[in-house]
Design a protein around this motif. Structure first.
Motif, PDB file in Angstrom:
ATOM      1  N   LEU A 139     -19.924  -8.062   5.234  1.00 54.92           N
ATOM      2  CA  LEU A 139     -20.729  -9.167   4.710  1.00 54.92           C
ATOM      3  C   LEU A 139     -21.755  -9.677   5.716  1.00 54.92           C
ATOM      4  O   LEU A 139     -22.588 -10.515   5.360  1.00 54.92           O
ATOM      5  N   ARG A 140     -21.735  -9.175   6.933  1.00 50.90           N
ATOM      6  CA  ARG A 140     -22.779  -9.537   7.892  1.00 50.90           C
ATOM      7  C   ARG A 140     -24.075  -8.779   7.604  1.00 50.90           C
ATOM      8  O   ARG A 140     -25.144  -9.171   8.074  1.00 50.90           O
ATOM      9  N   ASN A 141     -23.951  -7.705   6.853  1.00 42.82           N
ATOM     10  CA  ASN A 141     -25.103  -6.860   6.565  1.00 42.82           C
ATOM     11  C   ASN A 141     -26.139  -7.620   5.739  1.00 42.82           C
ATOM     12  O   ASN A 141     -25.821  -8.258   4.736  1.00 42.82           O
ATOM     13  N   ALA A 142     -27.401  -7.536   6.135  1.00 44.78           N
ATOM     14  CA  ALA A 142     -28.482  -8.282   5.475  1.00 44.78           C
ATOM     15  C   ALA A 142     -28.671  -7.873   4.023  1.00 44.78           C
ATOM     16  O   ALA A 142     -29.252  -8.640   3.240  1.00 44.78           O
ATOM     17  N   ARG A 143     -28.182  -6.700   3.643  1.00 44.22           N
ATOM     18  CA  ARG A 143     -28.350  -6.254   2.262  1.00 44.22           C
ATOM     19  C   ARG A 143     -27.645  -7.161   1.265  1.00 44.22           C
ATOM     20  O   ARG A 143     -27.933  -7.135   0.077  1.00 44.22           O
ATOM     21  N   HIS A 144     -26.686  -7.984   1.754  1.00 43.13           N
ATOM     22  CA  HIS A 144     -25.942  -8.882   0.875  1.00 43.13           C
ATOM     23  C   HIS A 144     -26.564 -10.276   0.783  1.00 43.13           C
ATOM     24  O   HIS A 144     -26.066 -11.125   0.041  1.00 43.13           O
TER      25      HIS A 144
END
Length: 380
Positions: free
Chosen positions: A292-297
């Motif tokens: 959930l740290r991924n910017a895609r979310h």
């Protein structure tokens, strides 16, 4: 009331589903036990753990003996009353923590002396003291004290540790039987050791069966050997243990580890992964883990897993549980992020166990497992 009874309701190949009946309640198997290391399943209240479908949790002998102390917990009514959990509790023996702190320990036939990682104080953890601590905590399933060595050790070291563990298992059983009323109402499991050596595992199983336990654990795995090697061991290890007793694979593990182990006849599991991952921003889904740290979310308004029945995913469509919101909480290091992510992960694990039980009953475990593996892919 039933002290301990295990029944098998259905099988599908080596896999089994059934129930353990105890005075504190029924444990449906295959079962996953959320880990409550220090008297809490981290970031969740007991009612939230129960709502996920968990029938039993695990408590940690080593950590609770150091803080707040087993004697104090006993004076406060035992671990169930202390933490507000009224269902069964299994306590580990402390053996794994002793191995992980090997630079602070000294082993002998008597037991393991070690320095506390908290304050440097000296302690001796022997089979008798381990069982005493678990009795003071009020454990419903007590684990025998064992010696765990890395799977990379020489066969000579592995054999010596296994043989010592079997001597300690006999002492653990005797200490448990000397526990008075506690022994009359609760159970004790022995732990098979032998690393990845089939002959050592066979010898260990024979020694444990000769002593006699209510259930049997498969120890010494999930310590870095990899899934392929673990599964190769599980192709024979469960079958070396009594078919009419529960088989518990300690410290496992990832969702696909659990599916493969259930296929091989394992009944019980525990792991810190769902709670630890929840605190570090990883969510488990049927499509694989999500970071959930991924910017895609950052602007994804969907739930973590559309098929998940947990409260977090259920409210995502109304706001408050979307990937975007959880991404914000995780990146902002908000406490609520850890709470919601952990709640989802524990629900995911317990839902997986319910699905495995249903698949066994309906005779479709192989189809379910193959479909799960096909969908459960890379972290994103």
């Amino acid at each position: 009331m039933t002290r301990f009874a295990f029944s098998i309701h259905a099988t599908c190949g080596p896999a089994r589903t059934g129930a353990i009946e105890m005075e504190r309640g029924t444990i449906r198997t295959p079962a996953f036990m959320p880990v409550g290391t220090a008297g809490t399943v981290k970031a969740l209240r007991p009612a939230e753990v129960a709502a996920s479908g968990a029938d039993i949790i695990l408590g940690n002998t080593y950590h609770l003996m150091l803080r707040p102390g087993a004697e104090r917990v006993a004076r406060l009514g035992g671990l169930h009353a202390f933490m507000g959990w009224d269902r069964p509790i299994l306590t580990d023996s402390g053996g794994y923590q002793v191995m992980s702190l090997s630079d602070l320990t000294k082993r002998s036939e008597e037991g393991v002396s070690f320095k506390s990682h908290l304050d440097g104080s000296r302690h001796l953890l022997s089979p008798e003291r381990s069982i005493e601590i678990q009795r003071l905590l009020g454990s419903n399933i007590v684990m025998a004290f064992d010696e765990l060595v890395p799977t990379t050790s020489t066969r000579e070291v592995q054999a010596a540790a296994m043989e010592r563990s079997m001597r300690w298992a006999r002492r653990s059983r005797a200490a448990f039987e000397g526990g008075g009323a506690h022994a009359e109402h609760n159970a004790i499991f022995g732990i098979q050791q032998g690393a990845l050596d089939e002959s050592l595992r066979h010898a260990s199983a024979g020694a444990l069966i000769d002593i006699g336990f209510d259930g049997y654990a498969i120890g010494g795995l999930a310590v870095g050997e990899g899934q392929e090697a673990m599964f190769a061991c599980l192709d024979y290890a469960p079958g070396q243990l009594p078919a009419d007793r529960p088989r518990y694979l300690m410290g496992v593990g990832k969702p696909d580890d659990i599916v493969g182990a259930v296929e091989r006849g394992v009944d019980m599991f525990d792991c810190v992964m769902p709670t630890r991952s929840g605190r570090t921003g990883q969510a488990f889904t049927r499509e694989g883990p999500l970071n959930l740290r991924n910017a895609r979310h950052a602007e994804d308004t969907g739930p973590l897993d559309p098929s998940c029945p947990c409260p977090v995913c259920a409210v995502a469509v109304a706001g408050g549980g979307s990937r975007a919101y959880l991404h914000h909480l995780v990146r902002s290091q908000e406490i609520l992020g850890a709470m919601l992510m952990t709640q989802h992960n524990v629900w995911f694990y317990e839902t997986l166990m319910a699905d495995l039980r249903a698949a066994i009953v309906e005779g479709r475990l192989t189809v379910f497992a193959n479909d799960f593996r096909a969908r459960y892919t890379r972290p994103t």
